[in-house]
Design a protein around this motif. Structure first.
Motif, PDB file in Angstrom:
ATOM      1  N   THR A 312      45.914  49.007  12.444  1.00 22.58           N
ATOM      2  CA  THR A 312      45.372  50.348  12.213  1.00 22.58           C
ATOM      3  C   THR A 312      46.477  51.411  12.250  1.00 22.58           C
ATOM      4  O   THR A 312      46.214  52.598  12.438  1.00 22.58           O
ATOM      5  CB  THR A 312      44.285  50.685  13.259  1.00 22.58           C
ATOM      6  N   ASN A 313      47.723  50.933  12.095  1.00 22.65           N
ATOM      7  CA  ASN A 313      48.891  51.816  11.968  1.00 22.65           C
ATOM      8  C   ASN A 313      49.166  52.663  13.210  1.00 22.65           C
ATOM      9  O   ASN A 313      49.657  53.791  13.112  1.00 22.65           O
ATOM     10  CB  ASN A 313      48.735  52.736  10.745  1.00 22.65           C
ATOM     11  N   LYS A 314      48.838  52.115  14.380  1.00 24.71           N
ATOM     12  CA  LYS A 314      49.131  52.823  15.627  1.00 24.71           C
ATOM     13  C   LYS A 314      50.553  52.491  16.093  1.00 24.71           C
ATOM     14  O   LYS A 314      51.057  51.386  15.856  1.00 24.71           O
ATOM     15  CB  LYS A 314      48.150  52.402  16.728  1.00 24.71           C
ATOM     16  N   ASP A 384      42.747  55.595  21.575  1.00 28.01           N
ATOM     17  CA  ASP A 384      43.059  54.873  20.337  1.00 28.01           C
ATOM     18  C   ASP A 384      42.318  53.541  20.291  1.00 28.01           C
ATOM     19  O   ASP A 384      41.990  53.040  19.219  1.00 28.01           O
ATOM     20  CB  ASP A 384      44.564  54.599  20.247  1.00 28.01           C
ATOM     21  N   CYS A 385      42.069  53.000  21.493  1.00 28.72           N
ATOM     22  CA  CYS A 385      41.423  51.689  21.587  1.00 28.72           C
ATOM     23  C   CYS A 385      40.516  51.651  22.800  1.00 28.72           C
ATOM     24  O   CYS A 385      40.902  52.039  23.904  1.00 28.72           O
ATOM     25  CB  CYS A 385      42.481  50.596  21.678  1.00 28.72           C
ATOM     26  N   PHE A 410      40.523  61.253  14.471  1.00 30.29           N
ATOM     27  CA  PHE A 410      41.075  60.579  13.298  1.00 30.29           C
ATOM     28  C   PHE A 410      39.999  59.687  12.684  1.00 30.29           C
ATOM     29  O   PHE A 410      38.898  59.573  13.231  1.00 30.29           O
ATOM     30  CB  PHE A 410      42.333  59.763  13.636  1.00 30.29           C
ATOM     31  N   GLU A 411      40.291  59.106  11.552  1.00 35.16           N
ATOM     32  CA  GLU A 411      39.300  58.316  10.823  1.00 35.16           C
ATOM     33  C   GLU A 411      38.776  57.156  11.674  1.00 35.16           C
ATOM     34  O   GLU A 411      39.521  56.549  12.446  1.00 35.16           O
ATOM     35  CB  GLU A 411      39.914  57.760   9.533  1.00 35.16           C
ATOM     36  N   ASN A 413      38.068  54.188  10.896  1.00 34.28           N
ATOM     37  CA  ASN A 413      38.685  52.876  10.679  1.00 34.28           C
ATOM     38  C   ASN A 413      39.996  52.712  11.447  1.00 34.28           C
ATOM     39  O   ASN A 413      40.601  51.649  11.446  1.00 34.28           O
ATOM     40  CB  ASN A 413      38.906  52.614   9.189  1.00 34.28           C
ATOM     41  N   GLN A 414      40.427  53.783  12.115  1.00 36.61           N
ATOM     42  CA  GLN A 414      41.607  53.721  12.968  1.00 36.61           C
ATOM     43  C   GLN A 414      41.223  53.712  14.459  1.00 36.61           C
ATOM     44  O   GLN A 414      42.090  53.730  15.319  1.00 36.61           O
ATOM     45  CB  GLN A 414      42.536  54.904  12.684  1.00 36.61           C
ATOM     46  N   LYS A 415      39.928  53.684  14.702  1.00 36.14           N
ATOM     47  CA  LYS A 415      39.422  53.646  16.078  1.00 36.14           C
ATOM     48  C   LYS A 415      39.099  52.191  16.424  1.00 36.14           C
ATOM     49  O   LYS A 415      38.176  51.610  15.881  1.00 36.14           O
ATOM     50  CB  LYS A 415      38.187  54.540  16.222  1.00 36.14           C
ATOM     51  N   SER A 435      37.020  49.955  13.686  1.00 38.14           N
ATOM     52  CA  SER A 435      37.778  48.710  13.591  1.00 38.14           C
ATOM     53  C   SER A 435      37.360  47.847  14.786  1.00 38.14           C
ATOM     54  O   SER A 435      37.770  48.096  15.922  1.00 38.14           O
ATOM     55  CB  SER A 435      39.282  48.989  13.626  1.00 38.14           C
TER      56      SER A 435
END
Length: 439
Positions: A312-314, A384-385, A410-411, A413-415, A435
Protein backbone atom coordinates in the motif's frame (compact mmCIF):
# COMPACT_ATOMS: atom_id res chain seq x y z
CA UNK A 1 -16.60 -39.86 60.87
CA UNK A 2 -14.90 -39.34 57.49
CA UNK A 3 -13.10 -36.15 56.51
CA UNK A 4 -15.85 -35.50 53.96
CA UNK A 5 -18.49 -35.60 56.69
CA UNK A 6 -16.43 -33.33 58.92
CA UNK A 7 -16.10 -30.83 56.07
CA UNK A 8 -19.83 -30.86 55.41
CA UNK A 9 -20.55 -30.44 59.13
CA UNK A 10 -18.02 -27.57 59.15
CA UNK A 11 -15.87 -29.28 61.74
CA UNK A 12 -12.90 -29.15 59.33
CA UNK A 13 -11.84 -26.74 56.58
CA UNK A 14 -10.63 -26.79 52.99
CA UNK A 15 -7.59 -24.70 52.10
CA UNK A 16 -7.00 -23.56 48.52
CA UNK A 17 -3.36 -22.64 47.88
CA UNK A 18 -2.96 -20.29 44.92
CA UNK A 19 -5.81 -17.89 44.14
CA UNK A 20 -5.48 -17.15 40.46
CA UNK A 21 -7.71 -18.01 37.50
CA UNK A 22 -8.04 -21.58 38.76
CA UNK A 23 -7.82 -21.46 42.53
CA UNK A 24 -10.11 -18.52 43.18
CA UNK A 25 -13.21 -19.98 41.42
CA UNK A 26 -12.65 -23.28 43.27
CA UNK A 27 -12.40 -21.51 46.61
CA UNK A 28 -15.55 -19.49 45.95
CA UNK A 29 -17.48 -22.58 44.84
CA UNK A 30 -16.51 -24.66 47.89
CA UNK A 31 -17.20 -21.74 50.26
CA UNK A 32 -20.89 -22.09 49.39
CA UNK A 33 -20.83 -25.57 50.93
CA UNK A 34 -18.02 -25.71 53.50
CA UNK A 35 -15.55 -23.52 55.39
CA UNK A 36 -12.71 -22.42 53.09
CA UNK A 37 -9.37 -20.74 53.65
CA UNK A 38 -8.05 -19.04 50.52
CA UNK A 39 -4.27 -18.68 50.66
CA UNK A 40 -1.93 -16.80 48.34
CA UNK A 41 1.54 -15.36 48.89
CA UNK A 42 0.57 -12.23 46.95
CA UNK A 43 -0.67 -9.85 49.66
CA UNK A 44 -1.82 -7.32 47.06
CA UNK A 45 -4.08 -9.92 45.47
CA UNK A 46 -5.42 -10.99 48.87
CA UNK A 47 -6.26 -7.38 49.72
CA UNK A 48 -8.13 -7.01 46.42
CA UNK A 49 -10.22 -10.09 47.22
CA UNK A 50 -10.90 -8.82 50.71
CA UNK A 51 -12.07 -5.55 49.15
CA UNK A 52 -14.49 -7.42 46.92
CA UNK A 53 -12.50 -7.00 43.72
CA UNK A 54 -11.92 -9.88 41.30
CA UNK A 55 -8.86 -9.04 39.16
CA UNK A 56 -9.36 -12.22 37.11
CA UNK A 57 -13.00 -11.47 36.17
CA UNK A 58 -13.66 -15.21 36.50
CA UNK A 59 -16.49 -14.98 39.04
CA UNK A 60 -16.96 -11.21 39.23
CA UNK A 61 -16.82 -8.61 41.99
CA UNK A 62 -20.29 -9.37 43.34
CA UNK A 63 -19.41 -13.03 43.94
CA UNK A 64 -16.22 -12.02 45.70
CA UNK A 65 -18.03 -9.50 47.90
CA UNK A 66 -20.56 -12.06 49.09
CA UNK A 67 -18.19 -15.04 49.25
CA UNK A 68 -17.41 -16.59 52.64
CA UNK A 69 -13.85 -17.49 51.65
CA UNK A 70 -11.42 -16.58 54.43
CA UNK A 71 -8.66 -14.90 52.40
CA UNK A 72 -5.17 -14.84 53.88
CA UNK A 73 -1.47 -14.60 53.02
CA UNK A 74 -0.42 -16.08 56.37
CA UNK A 75 0.69 -19.68 55.79
CA UNK A 76 0.21 -20.62 59.45
CA UNK A 77 -3.55 -20.40 58.84
CA UNK A 78 -3.20 -23.56 56.73
CA UNK A 79 -2.84 -25.53 59.98
CA UNK A 80 -6.60 -25.03 60.41
CA UNK A 81 -7.38 -27.06 57.27
CA UNK A 82 -7.40 -30.80 56.64
CA UNK A 83 -8.19 -30.83 52.90
CA UNK A 84 -5.66 -28.87 50.82
CA UNK A 85 -6.05 -27.99 47.14
CA UNK A 86 -2.95 -26.78 45.28
CA UNK A 87 -3.74 -24.51 42.32
CA UNK A 88 -0.49 -22.69 41.60
CA UNK A 89 0.77 -22.07 38.05
CA UNK A 90 3.29 -24.38 36.39
CA UNK A 91 5.10 -22.30 33.74
CA UNK A 92 8.05 -23.17 31.53
CA UNK A 93 11.61 -21.87 31.58
CA UNK A 94 13.24 -19.94 28.76
CA UNK A 95 14.54 -23.22 27.33
CA UNK A 96 10.99 -24.67 27.27
CA UNK A 97 11.62 -27.05 30.19
CA UNK A 98 9.10 -27.28 33.06
CA UNK A 99 9.43 -24.80 35.89
CA UNK A 100 8.24 -26.73 38.93
CA UNK A 101 9.32 -24.11 41.47
CA UNK A 102 5.76 -22.85 42.19
CA UNK A 103 4.39 -26.33 42.89
CA UNK A 104 7.50 -27.24 44.87
CA UNK A 105 7.15 -24.05 46.89
CA UNK A 106 3.47 -24.73 47.56
CA UNK A 107 4.37 -28.27 48.70
CA UNK A 108 6.91 -26.88 51.15
CA UNK A 109 4.39 -24.41 52.57
CA UNK A 110 1.71 -27.06 53.00
CA UNK A 111 4.23 -29.53 54.41
CA UNK A 112 5.24 -27.07 57.13
CA UNK A 113 1.60 -26.77 58.16
CA UNK A 114 0.35 -30.32 57.52
CA UNK A 115 -1.38 -32.36 60.20
CA UNK A 116 -2.23 -36.06 60.49
CA UNK A 117 -5.38 -37.15 58.69
CA UNK A 118 -5.05 -34.52 55.96
CA UNK A 119 -5.55 -34.90 52.21
CA UNK A 120 -3.57 -32.85 49.69
CA UNK A 121 -4.92 -32.61 46.13
CA UNK A 122 -2.85 -31.07 43.34
CA UNK A 123 -4.58 -29.33 40.45
CA UNK A 124 -1.51 -27.72 38.87
CA UNK A 125 -0.65 -29.11 35.45
CA UNK A 126 2.41 -31.36 35.59
CA UNK A 127 3.91 -34.24 33.63
CA UNK A 128 3.13 -37.79 34.83
CA UNK A 129 5.04 -38.64 37.99
CA UNK A 130 5.49 -35.19 39.52
CA UNK A 131 2.87 -35.58 42.25
CA UNK A 132 4.32 -38.84 43.56
CA UNK A 133 8.01 -38.38 42.75
CA UNK A 134 8.45 -34.65 43.48
CA UNK A 135 5.61 -33.35 45.64
CA UNK A 136 5.11 -36.20 48.11
CA UNK A 137 8.79 -36.30 49.18
CA UNK A 138 8.63 -32.54 49.88
CA UNK A 139 5.46 -32.93 51.93
CA UNK A 140 7.04 -35.77 53.92
CA UNK A 141 10.29 -33.91 54.51
CA UNK A 142 8.65 -30.68 55.66
CA UNK A 143 5.97 -32.32 57.82
CA UNK A 144 7.85 -35.31 59.20
CA UNK A 145 4.75 -37.36 58.32
CA UNK A 146 4.43 -40.44 56.10
CA UNK A 147 2.25 -40.39 52.98
CA UNK A 148 -0.26 -43.22 52.93
CA UNK A 149 -0.17 -43.54 56.70
CA UNK A 150 -0.38 -40.04 58.19
CA UNK A 151 -1.82 -38.18 55.19
CA UNK A 152 -3.12 -38.91 51.69
CA UNK A 153 -2.49 -37.29 48.32
CA UNK A 154 -4.49 -37.00 45.13
CA UNK A 155 -4.45 -35.26 41.77
CA UNK A 156 -7.36 -33.55 40.01
CA UNK A 157 -6.31 -31.51 36.96
CA UNK A 158 -7.90 -28.12 36.55
CA UNK A 159 -10.12 -27.73 33.50
CA UNK A 160 -11.23 -24.13 33.89
CA UNK A 161 -11.41 -22.22 30.62
CA UNK A 162 -10.55 -18.57 31.49
CA UNK A 163 -13.11 -16.09 30.20
CA UNK A 164 -15.65 -18.82 29.38
CA UNK A 165 -18.96 -18.04 31.08
CA UNK A 166 -20.68 -21.13 29.63
CA UNK A 167 -18.29 -23.97 30.49
CA UNK A 168 -17.80 -22.96 34.11
CA UNK A 169 -16.17 -24.95 36.92
CA UNK A 170 -19.40 -26.62 38.00
CA UNK A 171 -20.32 -27.74 34.48
CA UNK A 172 -17.05 -29.46 33.54
CA UNK A 173 -16.52 -33.12 34.49
CA UNK A 174 -13.71 -33.32 37.06
CA UNK A 175 -11.01 -35.95 36.76
CA UNK A 176 -10.02 -37.18 40.22
CA UNK A 177 -7.38 -39.60 41.44
CA UNK A 178 -5.87 -40.72 44.72
CA UNK A 179 -2.86 -42.48 46.19
CA UNK A 180 -5.16 -45.37 47.10
CA UNK A 181 -8.82 -46.40 46.81
CA UNK A 182 -9.73 -44.82 50.16
CA UNK A 183 -8.36 -41.41 49.23
CA UNK A 184 -9.93 -41.64 45.76
CA UNK A 185 -13.39 -42.11 47.26
CA UNK A 186 -12.92 -39.30 49.76
CA UNK A 187 -11.60 -36.88 47.13
CA UNK A 188 -14.46 -37.79 44.78
CA UNK A 189 -17.09 -37.08 47.42
CA UNK A 190 -15.55 -33.71 48.25
CA UNK A 191 -15.45 -32.53 44.63
CA UNK A 192 -18.96 -33.80 43.98
CA UNK A 193 -20.11 -31.11 46.43
CA UNK A 194 -19.50 -28.45 43.78
CA UNK A 195 -19.09 -30.24 40.43
CA UNK A 196 -22.60 -30.61 39.00
CA UNK A 197 -21.30 -32.47 35.93
CA UNK A 198 -19.85 -35.20 38.14
CA UNK A 199 -16.40 -36.74 38.44
CA UNK A 200 -14.36 -39.26 36.49
CA UNK A 201 -12.27 -41.53 38.70
CA UNK A 202 -8.91 -42.10 37.05
CA UNK A 203 -7.17 -45.40 37.72
CA UNK A 204 -4.05 -43.70 39.05
CA UNK A 205 -2.50 -40.33 39.76
CA UNK A 206 -0.22 -40.68 36.73
CA UNK A 207 -3.21 -41.33 34.46
CA UNK A 208 -4.87 -38.14 35.74
CA UNK A 209 -1.67 -36.15 35.25
CA UNK A 210 -1.28 -37.51 31.72
CA UNK A 211 -4.91 -36.79 30.79
CA UNK A 212 -4.42 -33.09 31.45
CA UNK A 213 -1.26 -32.58 29.40
CA UNK A 214 -2.60 -34.78 26.58
CA UNK A 215 -5.96 -33.01 26.21
CA UNK A 216 -4.19 -29.68 25.75
CA UNK A 217 -1.53 -31.20 23.49
CA UNK A 218 -4.33 -32.54 21.30
CA UNK A 219 -5.85 -29.08 20.94
CA UNK A 220 -2.43 -27.61 20.25
CA UNK A 221 -1.80 -30.08 17.41
CA UNK A 222 -5.20 -29.47 15.84
CA UNK A 223 -4.73 -25.69 15.91
CA UNK A 224 -1.21 -26.14 14.50
CA UNK A 225 -2.70 -28.04 11.56
CA UNK A 226 -5.11 -25.17 10.88
CA UNK A 227 -2.27 -22.65 11.22
CA UNK A 228 -0.21 -24.56 8.69
CA UNK A 229 -3.17 -24.61 6.32
CA UNK A 230 -3.62 -20.86 6.82
CA UNK A 231 -0.03 -20.22 5.80
CA UNK A 232 -0.45 -22.35 2.67
CA UNK A 233 -3.81 -20.78 1.80
CA UNK A 234 -2.20 -17.36 2.14
CA UNK A 235 0.17 -18.29 -0.69
CA UNK A 236 -2.74 -19.69 -2.70
CA UNK A 237 -4.70 -16.47 -2.11
CA UNK A 238 -7.56 -18.46 -0.60
CA UNK A 239 -9.48 -17.22 2.45
CA UNK A 240 -8.97 -19.73 5.26
CA UNK A 241 -12.25 -18.97 7.01
CA UNK A 242 -14.17 -19.62 3.79
CA UNK A 243 -12.50 -23.02 3.52
CA UNK A 244 -13.25 -23.88 7.16
CA UNK A 245 -16.88 -22.78 6.83
CA UNK A 246 -17.25 -25.10 3.85
CA UNK A 247 -15.43 -27.97 5.58
CA UNK A 248 -17.49 -27.63 8.75
CA UNK A 249 -20.67 -28.58 6.88
CA UNK A 250 -19.55 -32.19 7.28
CA UNK A 251 -20.78 -33.87 10.47
CA UNK A 252 -17.35 -35.02 11.66
CA UNK A 253 -15.41 -31.78 11.07
CA UNK A 254 -13.53 -30.79 14.24
CA UNK A 255 -14.23 -27.07 14.07
CA UNK A 256 -10.75 -25.76 14.87
CA UNK A 257 -9.55 -22.38 13.59
CA UNK A 258 -6.10 -20.87 13.09
CA UNK A 259 -4.79 -18.31 15.54
CA UNK A 260 -2.23 -17.30 18.14
CA UNK A 261 -1.76 -20.02 20.75
CA UNK A 262 -0.58 -18.61 24.07
CA UNK A 263 -1.71 -18.66 27.66
CA UNK A 264 -0.75 -20.93 30.52
CA UNK A 265 -2.30 -24.17 29.21
CA UNK A 266 -2.25 -25.00 25.50
CA UNK A 267 0.94 -23.05 24.87
CA UNK A 268 2.72 -24.64 27.85
CA UNK A 269 1.39 -28.13 28.65
CA UNK A 270 2.76 -29.87 25.53
CA UNK A 271 6.28 -28.97 26.66
CA UNK A 272 5.65 -30.78 29.96
CA UNK A 273 4.66 -33.94 28.11
CA UNK A 274 7.57 -33.70 25.67
CA UNK A 275 10.05 -33.12 28.53
CA UNK A 276 9.14 -36.34 30.30
CA UNK A 277 8.99 -38.30 27.02
CA UNK A 278 12.51 -37.18 26.11
CA UNK A 279 13.77 -37.99 29.59
CA UNK A 280 12.59 -41.53 28.91
CA UNK A 281 14.37 -41.64 25.58
CA UNK A 282 11.57 -40.77 23.16
CA UNK A 283 11.90 -37.70 20.96
CA UNK A 284 8.51 -36.24 20.14
CA UNK A 285 7.76 -35.66 16.47
CA UNK A 286 4.15 -34.56 16.12
CA UNK A 287 3.82 -32.59 19.36
CA UNK A 288 7.03 -30.62 18.90
CA UNK A 289 6.21 -29.93 15.26
CA UNK A 290 2.86 -28.51 16.32
CA UNK A 291 4.53 -26.34 18.95
CA UNK A 292 7.03 -25.05 16.40
CA UNK A 293 4.25 -24.02 14.03
CA UNK A 294 2.16 -22.33 16.73
CA UNK A 295 5.14 -20.57 18.28
CA UNK A 296 5.93 -19.08 14.88
CA UNK A 297 2.51 -17.60 14.14
CA UNK A 298 3.29 -14.23 15.73
CA UNK A 299 6.15 -13.68 13.31
CA UNK A 300 4.00 -14.87 10.41
CA UNK A 301 1.32 -12.29 11.22
CA UNK A 302 3.93 -9.55 11.67
CA UNK A 303 5.43 -10.35 8.27
CA UNK A 304 1.96 -10.17 6.74
CA UNK A 305 1.62 -6.68 8.24
CA UNK A 306 4.92 -5.58 6.69
CA UNK A 307 3.96 -7.01 3.31
CA UNK A 308 0.63 -5.19 3.34
CA UNK A 309 2.29 -1.90 4.33
CA UNK A 310 4.70 -2.22 1.42
CA UNK A 311 1.94 -3.10 -1.04
CA UNK A 312 0.00 0.00 0.00
CA UNK A 313 3.07 2.20 -0.57
CA UNK A 314 3.70 2.93 3.11
CA UNK A 315 7.13 3.83 4.43
CA UNK A 316 7.47 0.91 6.84
CA UNK A 317 9.63 2.65 9.48
CA UNK A 318 7.19 5.57 9.62
CA UNK A 319 4.00 3.50 9.65
CA UNK A 320 1.66 3.85 12.60
CA UNK A 321 0.47 0.35 13.53
CA UNK A 322 -2.26 -0.16 16.13
CA UNK A 323 -2.81 -3.58 17.68
CA UNK A 324 -6.20 -4.33 19.23
CA UNK A 325 -5.74 -6.93 21.94
CA UNK A 326 -2.89 -8.02 24.21
CA UNK A 327 -4.33 -10.82 26.34
CA UNK A 328 -3.79 -14.44 25.35
CA UNK A 329 -7.48 -14.96 24.51
CA UNK A 330 -10.74 -13.10 24.06
CA UNK A 331 -12.74 -11.59 26.94
CA UNK A 332 -10.08 -12.48 29.51
CA UNK A 333 -7.64 -10.14 31.31
CA UNK A 334 -4.81 -12.71 31.45
CA UNK A 335 -1.71 -11.51 29.58
CA UNK A 336 0.57 -14.39 30.60
CA UNK A 337 2.39 -15.98 27.66
CA UNK A 338 0.47 -13.88 25.15
CA UNK A 339 1.65 -14.48 21.60
CA UNK A 340 0.66 -10.93 20.63
CA UNK A 341 4.06 -10.09 22.10
CA UNK A 342 5.67 -12.06 19.27
CA UNK A 343 3.96 -9.77 16.76
CA UNK A 344 5.20 -6.69 18.63
CA UNK A 345 8.74 -8.03 18.91
CA UNK A 346 8.90 -8.79 15.18
CA UNK A 347 7.55 -5.36 14.24
CA UNK A 348 10.20 -3.69 16.37
CA UNK A 349 12.81 -5.38 14.19
CA UNK A 350 11.48 -3.07 11.43
CA UNK A 351 11.64 -0.05 13.80
CA UNK A 352 7.86 -0.08 14.24
CA UNK A 353 6.63 0.61 17.78
CA UNK A 354 2.92 -0.22 17.64
CA UNK A 355 0.25 1.29 19.87
CA UNK A 356 -1.57 -1.34 21.93
CA UNK A 357 -5.25 -1.24 22.88
CA UNK A 358 -6.82 -3.72 25.30
CA UNK A 359 -9.84 -2.82 27.44
CA UNK A 360 -9.67 -6.21 29.19
CA UNK A 361 -6.01 -6.12 30.27
CA UNK A 362 -4.76 -4.46 33.43
CA UNK A 363 -2.59 -1.45 32.42
CA UNK A 364 -0.33 -1.90 35.45
CA UNK A 365 0.32 -5.57 34.61
CA UNK A 366 0.94 -4.72 30.94
CA UNK A 367 3.55 -2.18 32.00
CA UNK A 368 5.17 -4.52 34.52
CA UNK A 369 5.21 -7.64 32.34
CA UNK A 370 6.00 -6.17 28.93
CA UNK A 371 6.78 -2.47 29.48
CA UNK A 372 3.72 -1.63 27.37
CA UNK A 373 1.63 1.50 27.92
CA UNK A 374 -1.91 0.65 26.87
CA UNK A 375 -3.96 3.32 25.07
CA UNK A 376 -7.72 3.84 24.86
CA UNK A 377 -9.60 2.69 21.75
CA UNK A 378 -11.32 6.06 21.46
CA UNK A 379 -7.95 7.83 21.24
CA UNK A 380 -6.78 6.02 18.10
CA UNK A 381 -6.33 8.36 15.14
CA UNK A 382 -4.11 8.58 12.03
CA UNK A 383 -3.34 4.86 11.91
CA UNK A 384 -1.82 3.26 8.83
CA UNK A 385 -2.57 -0.29 9.93
CA UNK A 386 -5.12 -1.76 12.33
CA UNK A 387 -4.39 -5.26 13.69
CA UNK A 388 -7.27 -7.12 15.35
CA UNK A 389 -5.22 -9.64 17.34
CA UNK A 390 -7.75 -10.71 20.00
CA UNK A 391 -11.49 -11.17 19.60
CA UNK A 392 -12.68 -9.14 22.60
CA UNK A 393 -16.39 -8.29 22.58
CA UNK A 394 -15.41 -4.60 22.51
CA UNK A 395 -13.95 -5.17 19.03
CA UNK A 396 -16.75 -7.31 17.62
CA UNK A 397 -19.06 -4.42 16.77
CA UNK A 398 -16.54 -2.33 14.86
CA UNK A 399 -18.12 -1.29 11.55
CA UNK A 400 -16.59 0.60 8.63
CA UNK A 401 -17.41 4.02 10.04
CA UNK A 402 -15.82 3.29 13.44
CA UNK A 403 -12.79 1.73 11.80
CA UNK A 404 -12.40 4.61 9.33
CA UNK A 405 -12.12 7.14 12.16
CA UNK A 406 -9.00 5.39 13.43
CA UNK A 407 -7.12 5.83 10.16
CA UNK A 408 -5.38 8.81 8.64
CA UNK A 409 -6.83 11.01 5.92
CA UNK A 410 -6.00 8.96 2.82
CA UNK A 411 -7.67 6.58 0.39
CA UNK A 412 -9.30 3.49 1.87
CA UNK A 413 -7.21 1.17 -0.28
CA UNK A 414 -4.18 2.42 1.65
CA UNK A 415 -5.78 1.64 5.01
CA UNK A 416 -4.50 -1.77 6.12
CA UNK A 417 -6.64 -4.07 8.28
CA UNK A 418 -5.11 -7.28 9.64
CA UNK A 419 -7.86 -9.49 11.05
CA UNK A 420 -6.06 -12.30 12.90
CA UNK A 421 -9.24 -13.82 14.36
CA UNK A 422 -11.51 -13.18 11.32
CA UNK A 423 -13.97 -11.32 13.53
CA UNK A 424 -14.87 -8.62 11.02
CA UNK A 425 -17.39 -8.93 8.22
CA UNK A 426 -15.02 -9.56 5.32
CA UNK A 427 -17.51 -8.52 2.63
CA UNK A 428 -18.39 -5.28 4.42
CA UNK A 429 -14.73 -4.40 4.94
CA UNK A 430 -13.78 -5.15 1.34
CA UNK A 431 -16.83 -3.28 0.07
CA UNK A 432 -15.51 -0.29 2.01
CA UNK A 433 -12.35 -0.51 -0.08
CA UNK A 434 -9.95 -1.27 2.78
CA UNK A 435 -6.80 -3.32 2.24
CA UNK A 436 -7.82 -6.43 4.20
CA UNK A 437 -5.93 -9.55 5.31
CA UNK A 438 -7.04 -12.35 7.62
CA UNK A 439 -5.25 -15.40 8.95
Amino acid sequence: MSLFEKLVNKEEKIAVVGLGYVGMPIAVAFAKKVNVIGFDLNEKKINLYKSGIDPTNEVGNEEIKTSKVDFTSNEVRLKEAKFHIVAVPTPINADKTPDLSPVEGASSIIGRNLSKGSIVVYESTVFPGVTEDVCIPILEKESGLKCGEDFKVGYSPERINPGDKVHTLEKIIKIVSGIDSESLEEISRVYELVIEAGVHKASSIKVAEAAKVVENSQRDINIAFMNELAMVFDRMEINTKDVIDAMNTKWNALGFYPGLVGGHCIGVDPYYFVYEAERLGYHSQIILSGRKINDGMGEFVADAIIKKLILTNKIVKQAKVVILGLTFKENCPDIRNSKVIDIITRLKEYDINPSIVDPQANPIEAKYEYNIDLVELESIRNADCLVLAVGHSEFMNLDNSKIDKMFGDFENNQKVIIDVKSILDKEEIETGGFSYWSL
